[in-house]
Design a protein around this motif. Structure first.
Motif, short mmCIF file in Angstrom:
data_model
loop_
_atom_site.label_atom_id
_atom_site.label_comp_id
_atom_site.label_asym_id
_atom_site.label_seq_id
_atom_site.Cartn_x
_atom_site.Cartn_y
_atom_site.Cartn_z
N LEU A 1 0.86 -1.18 0.00
CA LEU A 1 0.00 0.00 0.00
C LEU A 1 0.89 1.23 0.00
CD1 LEU A 1 -2.71 -0.97 2.67
CD2 LEU A 1 -2.86 -1.17 0.19
N PHE A 2 0.63 2.17 -0.91
CA PHE A 2 1.46 3.38 -0.96
C PHE A 2 0.58 4.57 -1.32
CE2 PHE A 2 1.43 1.75 -5.23
CZ PHE A 2 1.42 2.87 -6.06
N ASP A 3 1.06 5.73 -0.92
CA ASP A 3 0.38 7.00 -1.19
C ASP A 3 0.76 7.46 -2.59
OD1 ASP A 3 -0.51 9.66 -1.29
OD2 ASP A 3 -0.27 9.89 0.89
N THR A 4 -0.25 7.68 -3.42
CA THR A 4 0.05 8.07 -4.80
C THR A 4 0.40 9.55 -4.93
OG1 THR A 4 -2.32 8.41 -5.21
CG2 THR A 4 -1.40 6.25 -5.78
N PHE B 1 6.99 1.03 -14.26
CA PHE B 1 5.98 1.03 -13.20
C PHE B 1 5.18 2.33 -13.18
CE2 PHE B 1 5.28 2.65 -8.87
CZ PHE B 1 4.23 1.82 -8.48
N THR B 2 5.87 3.46 -13.22
CA THR B 2 5.17 4.76 -13.16
C THR B 2 4.30 4.97 -14.40
OG1 THR B 2 7.15 5.81 -14.09
CG2 THR B 2 6.90 5.83 -11.68
N ASP B 3 4.77 4.51 -15.55
CA ASP B 3 3.96 4.63 -16.76
C ASP B 3 2.70 3.78 -16.65
OD1 ASP B 3 3.67 5.37 -19.70
OD2 ASP B 3 3.68 3.18 -19.82
N PHE B 4 2.85 2.59 -16.08
CA PHE B 4 1.70 1.71 -15.89
C PHE B 4 0.71 2.31 -14.89
CE2 PHE B 4 -0.21 -2.03 -13.69
CZ PHE B 4 -0.90 -2.54 -14.77
N LEU B 5 1.22 2.90 -13.80
CA LEU B 5 0.37 3.54 -12.80
C LEU B 5 -0.41 4.72 -13.41
CD1 LEU B 5 -0.61 3.98 -9.90
CD2 LEU B 5 1.47 5.34 -9.49
N TYR B 6 0.27 5.50 -14.21
CA TYR B 6 -0.38 6.65 -14.85
C TYR B 6 -1.54 6.19 -15.74
CZ TYR B 6 -1.07 10.53 -18.11
OH TYR B 6 -1.63 11.50 -18.89
N LYS B 7 -1.31 5.15 -16.53
CA LYS B 7 -2.35 4.67 -17.44
C LYS B 7 -3.50 4.00 -16.67
CE LYS B 7 0.74 4.15 -21.39
NZ LYS B 7 1.41 3.24 -22.33
N LYS B 8 -3.18 3.43 -15.51
CA LYS B 8 -4.23 2.86 -14.68
C LYS B 8 -5.12 3.97 -14.12
CE LYS B 8 -4.12 -1.73 -13.94
NZ LYS B 8 -5.28 -2.61 -13.73
N LYS B 9 -4.49 5.05 -13.65
CA LYS B 9 -5.25 6.16 -13.07
C LYS B 9 -6.11 6.84 -14.13
CE LYS B 9 -3.19 8.79 -10.04
NZ LYS B 9 -2.19 9.67 -9.40
N LYS B 10 -5.63 6.85 -15.36
CA LYS B 10 -6.37 7.48 -16.45
C LYS B 10 -7.37 6.51 -17.09
CE LYS B 10 -4.33 11.49 -16.26
NZ LYS B 10 -5.09 12.71 -15.88
N ASN C 1 -9.58 12.31 1.57
CA ASN C 1 -8.62 13.15 0.83
C ASN C 1 -7.25 12.49 0.69
OD1 ASN C 1 -10.50 15.26 0.44
ND2 ASN C 1 -10.06 16.05 2.52
N ASN C 2 -7.19 11.19 0.89
CA ASN C 2 -5.94 10.46 0.71
C ASN C 2 -6.04 9.58 -0.53
OD1 ASN C 2 -4.66 11.41 3.09
ND2 ASN C 2 -5.87 9.96 4.32
N ASN C 3 -5.04 9.67 -1.42
CA ASN C 3 -4.98 8.84 -2.62
C ASN C 3 -4.07 7.64 -2.33
OD1 ASN C 3 -6.61 10.53 -4.26
ND2 ASN C 3 -4.88 11.94 -4.47
N VAL C 4 -4.67 6.50 -2.22
CA VAL C 4 -3.93 5.29 -1.84
C VAL C 4 -4.04 4.26 -2.97
CG1 VAL C 4 -3.73 3.40 -0.19
CG2 VAL C 4 -4.33 5.70 0.61
N ALA C 5 -2.93 3.59 -3.26
CA ALA C 5 -2.92 2.53 -4.27
C ALA C 5 -2.45 1.23 -3.64
CB ALA C 5 -2.01 2.90 -5.44
N GLN C 6 -3.05 0.16 -4.10
CA GLN C 6 -2.64 -1.18 -3.67
C GLN C 6 -1.89 -1.85 -4.80
OE1 GLN C 6 -5.26 -4.10 -1.46
NE2 GLN C 6 -5.11 -5.16 -3.42
N LEU C 7 -0.65 -2.19 -4.52
CA LEU C 7 0.20 -2.83 -5.52
C LEU C 7 0.22 -4.33 -5.24
CD1 LEU C 7 2.26 -2.52 -7.85
CD2 LEU C 7 4.03 -2.20 -6.13
#
Length: 774
Positions: free
Chosen positions: A167-170, A209-218, A252-258
């Motif tokens: 779990l990490f803060d995006t 990883f960051t590119d994949f996260l960006y496309k997931k969020k979009k 108001n916290n953006n959290v992602a589960q990896l």
């Protein structure tokens, strides 16, 4: 607390929604504030049964399930039990006069259990009056229980799930929490709270990883979309993983589960599959996989190479299209019966390649079963054994011919001795007859017959590689030109002999035998034309043989070879006869048109010269014989001729050594007739004793090789030691091939070869006796 205050309190809290009561302790317990321990079981509860001096409606409803307040509330069992518990709790609190107290109380109802939070506040410390508030926390407690169960269950779920969770803060990419699986995945046990997520990746994989996260969020990628990359372990190794990311926002916290899946086992499995696929693709054996109906699903490159069919051409087809018709139908029936019953079948099949050639395969067909034991596929592993069978046939043929040669040579040895006696005594008899008389002519016919027999024996010994050879470095082109010139005179006018060569090739060979090889092959080529117009082509070339090619041709070592090729466009040789053409006395010619020794002699000579012969023939189109002889360097020296001055002839003492009585008598008669004194011996050992005794001063010794116990070579060594001036003629029989070069330490000056006649004997003896001995 005054009465007016109490009345006001009651009026205020009578209808309050919270259960409220007033409790008054009957008296202070002595010593309680001093911390003296009192056993609560010793307390007189009669005084504590009625400590509640007032309750409101909510309190009454809680304990009595009634809205109105009963004057007999102090007789209610539930209230009595509660009062006792309250009294005990207050009394046993050390600071019960100066502090408010609270505790949890469980109320057992008929239908359910209530969880209550009880608070006791001091209203009047002097009169020990307490205000009691009761809060029903049953729902909160149940929620807490459910929540704790939920936490425990999900903790266990995350603990034992095979994937690692991060779990990490995006917003700042700092890690909040990780599951225990991550520790074993990256081989590092530490707290990851607050650590930047990039800690898990190298630069390239972090960018992925960051590119994949960006496309997931979009929402470019769907929720089930995953990515394969590598994360870094503690020791620096890259661990293959598959990632998925789920993100959400709360408070108001953006959290992602990896979610991280370990692919190391899958990678090993894939590597194993790749290795297996590579092994199958690069296998030297053909591999064919079919379904249960025999339809081809896969073939490897070796199958394509051997059969000539591409994978595209055979997929979905039954292997029946490979059948050549030369394998019995019962073989296929047996094969299908075995494999359809789950058994492995092994056998040899003759198949036809795409280009029409027939090849033989050693085949193993194995049924493939699923976990239920049901056959799903068949796997055939096939090895092309055509070449192996051909080599085995060559070895068998060579052994067969060698055995025939040994038999023929053994017969020739005894036959030579017989011929020597026949020729010798016939010539002696002819000398006693008048010339042109009937007896003389009859004896002459015997001589002619023995000449033909001697020639036949000579061919047999040549075939069996036991003939006398004069090996030297020769220019093969000169021999070929000599044979071509002779053949052009002998062949009919409608047969054309073609030969052109502009290079000089040298081999170590006996020129006479090479002449015989070329002559025999050219004669066979001419005969194959059967009187029709045709062409005989002769070619000389140089070729380099690899180890593999040398073995295929005739077990020749790797090296440079001179290639002699004789080709005709005659009738050709039927396939069924090809494996027998080198056998002695085998012939396809008509009666009295050949002895069957021509090719046998060629085979024997070529093999004796460390070469090989190969034949290609197509009935109706012609035959090509190709001879391979090891190349040698051109000679750069001049041979030396040794001459001796002449001396007296037909005088002297000659010792004859031979184990054949008839040969000894024949030679003795001839030499005595010429004027020599002859002494004979039937063994080399006896002859040695004669020389040792020095009874005779021998001028010449004619000896054979004899036995191995004391041979002719041993005899020569000893007698030349006693008498260096003595002359020696060596008489050779079958299988003996001796020259002065082979035995430089022996003083041999002449040779005779059986069968011999009177002319040969007189000529050799006269030549030797004319030599002076120094």
């Amino acid at each position: 607390m005054h009465k007016s205050e109490l009345t006001l309190f009651i009026e205020i809290y009578e209808n309050a929604s919270i259960p409220i009561a007033l409790a008054q302790m009957s008296k202070e317990i002595p010593g309680i504030n001093e911390g003296v321990y009192i056993n609560k079981h010793d307390i007189d509860h009669k005084e504590t049964d009625n400590i509640l001096i007032w309750i409101n409606k909510s309190f009454n409803k809680l304990f009595n399930n009634e809205d109105h307040i009963s004057k007999e509330h102090n007789k209610n069992e539930k209230i009595i039990i509660f009062s006792r518990y309250l009294s005990d709790y207050i009394k046993y609190n050390k600071n019960y006069v100066s502090e408010n107290i609270s505790f949890e109380y469980v109320l057992n109802d008929e239908n359910h259990i209530r969880k209550l939070m009880v608070t006791a506040d001091i209203l009047d410390a002097k009169k020990y009056i307490y205000q009691i508030y009761i809060f029903d926390i049953t729902n909160y407690f149940n929620t807490e229980v459910i929540f704790n169960e939920f936490i425990n269950k999900h903790y266990l779920l995350l603990k034992y799930i095979s994937d690692s969770i991060v779990l990490f803060d995006t917003n700042d990419f700092n890690i909040i929490e990780v599951s225990e699986k991550l520790y074993s995945l990256i081989d590092e046990q530490r707290s990851f709270a607050g650590v930047h997520i990039s800690y898990l990746f190298d630069t390239d994989n972090y960018n992925l990883f960051t590119d994949f996260l960006y496309k997931k969020k979009k929402n470019i990628y769907k929720d089930d979309e995953k990515i394969k990359l590598f994360i870094s372990s503690k020791n620096g190794t890259q661990v293959p993983v598959e990632l998925n990311i789920f993100h959400s926002t709360f408070d108001n916290n953006n959290v992602a589960q990896l979610v991280i899946s370990d692919l190391r086992d899958i990678f090993k499995l894939e590597e194993g599959k790749k290795l297996l696929a590579t092994a199958i693709d690069q296998s030297a054996e053909s591999i064919v996989i079919t379904d249960v109906n025999g339809n081809i699903q896969y073939v490897n490159p070796c199958f394509e190479k051997i059969s000539g069919y591409s994978e595209y051409e055979v997929l979905g087809k039954n292997p029946k299209f490979l059948q050549s018709g030369q394998t019995p139908h019962e073989t296929y029936k047996l094969m299908w019966h075995e494999i359809s019953h789950g058994r492995v079948w092994r056998g040899i099949l003759e198949n036809r390649a795409k280009k029409g050639t027939i090849y033989k395969e050693d085949v193993t067909v194995t049924p493939v079963k699923d976990h239920n034991g049901i056959i799903t596929n068949f796997v055939a592993v096939k090895r092309d054994i055509t070449q192996n069978l051909m080599l085995e046939e060559q070895v068998r043929q060579s052994q067969k011919i060698q055995a025939i040669g040994t038999l023929a040579g053994g017969i020739a040895h005894d036959f030579n001795n017989i011929l020597t006696a026949i020729v010798g005594y016939t010539e002696l008899s002819m000398a006693l007859c008048e010339k042109d008389s009937l007896m003389h002519n009859n004896l002459n016919e015997i001589i002619k017959g023995t000449d033909r027999a001697a020639h036949l024996i000579s061919q047999i010994m040549t075939f069996s590689r036991k003939s006398e050879k004069n090996i030297s470095t020769i220019e093969l082109d000169a021999i070929v030109q000599e044979v071509v010139s002779l053949m052009r005179v002998l062949v009919p006018d409608n047969v054309q002999i073609l030969y052109k060569n502009y290079e000089k090739f040298h081999v170590k060979a006996d020129p006479t035998q090479m002449h015989q090889v070329i002559m025999n092959l050219c004669t066979n080529a001419c005969q194959s034309l059967e009187g029709t117009p045709g062409t005989i082509s002769i070619k000389l070339s140089k070729t380099e043989l690899s180890h593999k090619k040398g073995v295929e041709i005739g077990n020749l070592p790797k090296g440079s070879y001179i290639c002699l090729q004789i080709e005709d466009n005659g009738a050709g040789i039927p396939k069924e006869y090809l494996h027998r053409i080198y056998e002695p006395f085998f012939t396809t010619k008509k009666l009295h048109q050949g002895t069957g020794l021509g090719l046998a002699v060629v085979y024997g000579i070529v093999n004796d010269h460390r070469g090989a012969i190969h034949v290609d023939s197509t009935p109706g189109k012609g035959t090509v014989f190709t001879i391979y002889l090891p190349e040698t360097a051109a000679p750069n020296g001049v041979s030396r001729t040794l001459t001796r001055p002449a001396g007296k002839t037909h005088q002297g003492i000659i010792l004859i050594v031979d184990d054949e009585e008839s040969n000894v008598k024949f030679i003795s008669q001839i030499l005595i007739h010429l004027g020599y004194k002859v002494i004979s011996s039937h063994s080399c050992a006896d002859a040695h004793q004669l020389c040792k005794d020095n009874q005779y001063n021998f001028d010449l010794v004619i000896t054979h090789q004899g036995t191995t116990e004391f041979s002719g070579s041993d005899l020569i060594q000893h007698i030349t030691h006693f008498n260096p001036k003595i002359r020696v003629i060596f008489c050779l029989g079958y299988g003996e091939d001796i020259s002065t070069d082979d035995y430089p330490h022996l003083d041999i000056v002449g040779f005779l070869r059986k069968p011999l006649n009177a002319h040969q004997l007189v000529q050799e003896v006269t030549k030797v006796m004319q030599m002076d001995r120094q």
